[in-house]
Design an enzyme around this catalytic site. Structure first.
Site: not given
Length: 475
Positions: A269, A445-447, A449
């Protein structure tokens, strides 16, 4: 990787020039049948999904046969050249490999890509030109005990039994593996299909058109109780105006890049943040470093200081330098930085990385950047140089672009895009003045960060470029 045949002929097999690669395309042969070769001599150049690599032969001898023409994609472990290590007389007018008559046995993956029979070397990726070879593709073995025609001819000559005749086979229909499987499922003989794809390649539409008189849809596993309705006549083959269209095969680096970007975009994401920053002081520092004797003969440009700024920002926020382990459901924080630099080449976009960039001084980082760029321009970047990256910089500013939303390299958690540096009106010390300004974009990467961490990293990079003395105080 070699194998010993009977007598004095050795077959050199396509090696795995990367880590786990399964195939490579032969770009250029540097030798021909009858040429003498020595141990370590480069005999051909191949392109994998990662880079172009030159292959040396591991022994002395005389070339007896080239098993595949230029432009052919070959499995790792497949023999590509035969060499007589006894150094005998060159073979006279050795027959060129021909295409097989029958379909190959069904395989999970078909790494070889066929070319039109008799068409010679076809244009591949930009920058390689067109060779004039008129050879055809060598037949694949259908049973271990049956020698291939070219190998049989060489062996017969070596055994003193005269020159074996190579039977001319009809060209193998050109189609990609999924199309071949579709034809098999529909019971369509590819040899009877009229191709409409570029360079005579059979498409899925061609197969469906050929199957239309028999059935309308692909076969199903459940029994059909009603007879299918009469199918319409096959549609006329589509035509392409070569004067108005150019079709470029997607393979090698371009194919790998496309697959990686699709995988990254739909797996991680993405979040992208932007900041516009006054980099006038950084531009002044670049000019000062160019006059410093420590950088004599070295390339100094804004990218060097941007790379150093990102490395300092990562040191201050180490969790950004990480990857997501899906299998273990873990975040893997790296205690080293392999800094990737996106480079546009004739073969497509590649991202070689500077190993352990975090431990390099500014002059060492300058040397590493210069070497990376020069190697990429020459098309000599090795597969190893593009593996193990942890974070990447892409400099879209060299194309005059202000900013963008970069896509992560697979396995990395962040990528920094640098826009064009332009003189713009800017409020400086209470007055509007012309200042050097650029826009930075950080995708992450929003998983692993979150917004706070991503914002801190981007803000640190911007602060350093605005006040480059922070390279000393923060480092």
């Amino acid at each position: 990787m070699t194998t010993m045949t009977e007598g004095s002929v050795r077959e050199f097999k396509m090696p795995d020039v990367g880590e786990g690669l399964t195939e490579a395309e032969i770009l250029k042969w540097y030798v021909q049948p009858g040429d003498k070769v020595t141990d370590g001599q480069v005999v051909c150049e191949v392109e994998t999904a990662k880079a172009a690599v030159e292959l040396p032969i591991p022994y002395d001898g005389v070339v007896r046969a080239l098993h595949f023409p230029e432009g052919t994609t070959v499995d790792v472990g497949t023999a590509i050249i035969a060499v007589d290590v006894a150094g005998g007389a060159p073979a006279a007018q050795e027959p060129q490999p021909q295409a097989p008559v029958a379909e190959e046995p069904q395989r999970t993956e078909e790494p070889q890509q066929a070319e039109p029979a008799g068409s010679g070397r076809q244009p591949v990726l930009v920058g390689y030109g067109v060779a004039t070879s008129s050879t055809k593709r060598r037949p694949r073995k259908t049973a271990p005990a049956t020698p291939e025609p070219a190998a049989a001819a060489v062996q017969a000559e070596l055994n003193g039994h005269g020159h074996a005749e190579v039977v001319e086979d009809r060209p193998r229909p050109l189609a990609k593996p999924p199309v071949r499987k579709l034809a098999k499922d529909l019971g369509v003989d590819l040899a009877a299909v009229v191709p409409t794809g570029p360079d005579g390649i059979i498409t899925r539409e061609d197969v469906h058109a050929a199957a239309a008189p028999q059935q309308v849809t692909e076969p199903v596993t459940e029994p059909v109780t009603e007879a299918p309705a009469a199918a319409p006549a096959p549609a006329a083959p589509a035509s392409y105006d070569l004067a108005r269209e150019t079709r470029i095969p997607v393979k090698g680096v371009r194919k790998a890049t496309a697959a990686a970007m699709v995988g990254s975009a739909f797996t991680a994401p993405h979040v992208t943040e932007f900041v516009t920053v006054d980099v006038t002081r950084t531009m002044k520092l670049v000019e000062e470093l160019k006059q410093d004797k420590e950088f004599a003969g070295r390339r100094v440009n804004p990218l060097l200081l941007i790379a150093k700024a990102l490395l300092v920002a990562i040191r201050r926020n180490p969790d950004i330098n990480a990857s997501w382990d899906e299998a273990a459901q873990e975040i893997v924080v790296k205690h080293y930085v392999n800094l990737g630099i996106a480079a546009a080449t004739p073969r497509g976009l590649i991202v070689p990385n500077i190993k352990d960039a975090h431990a390099k001084t500014l002059p060492e980082l300058s040397d590493a950047l210069s070497e990376l760029v020069a190697t990429a321009r020459e098309g000599k970047t090795s597969p190893a140089a593009m593996q193990g990256g942890t974070v990447t910089i892409t400099n879209v500013g060299v194309f005059g672009v202000d900013t963008g939303t970069p896509i992560l390299n697979p396995g990395e958690s962040a990528i920094l895009a640098v826009g064009a540096i332009k003189l713009q009106p800017w409020v400086h010390k209470g007055k509007v003045k012309p200042r050097h300004v650029t826009t930075l974009a950080l995708s992450f990467d929003h998983r692993l960060v979150d917004g706070e961490l991503g914002s801190k990293v981007l803000a640190d990079v911007a602060a350093i470029l605005e006040q480059p003395k922070r390279l000393l105080t923060w480092a």
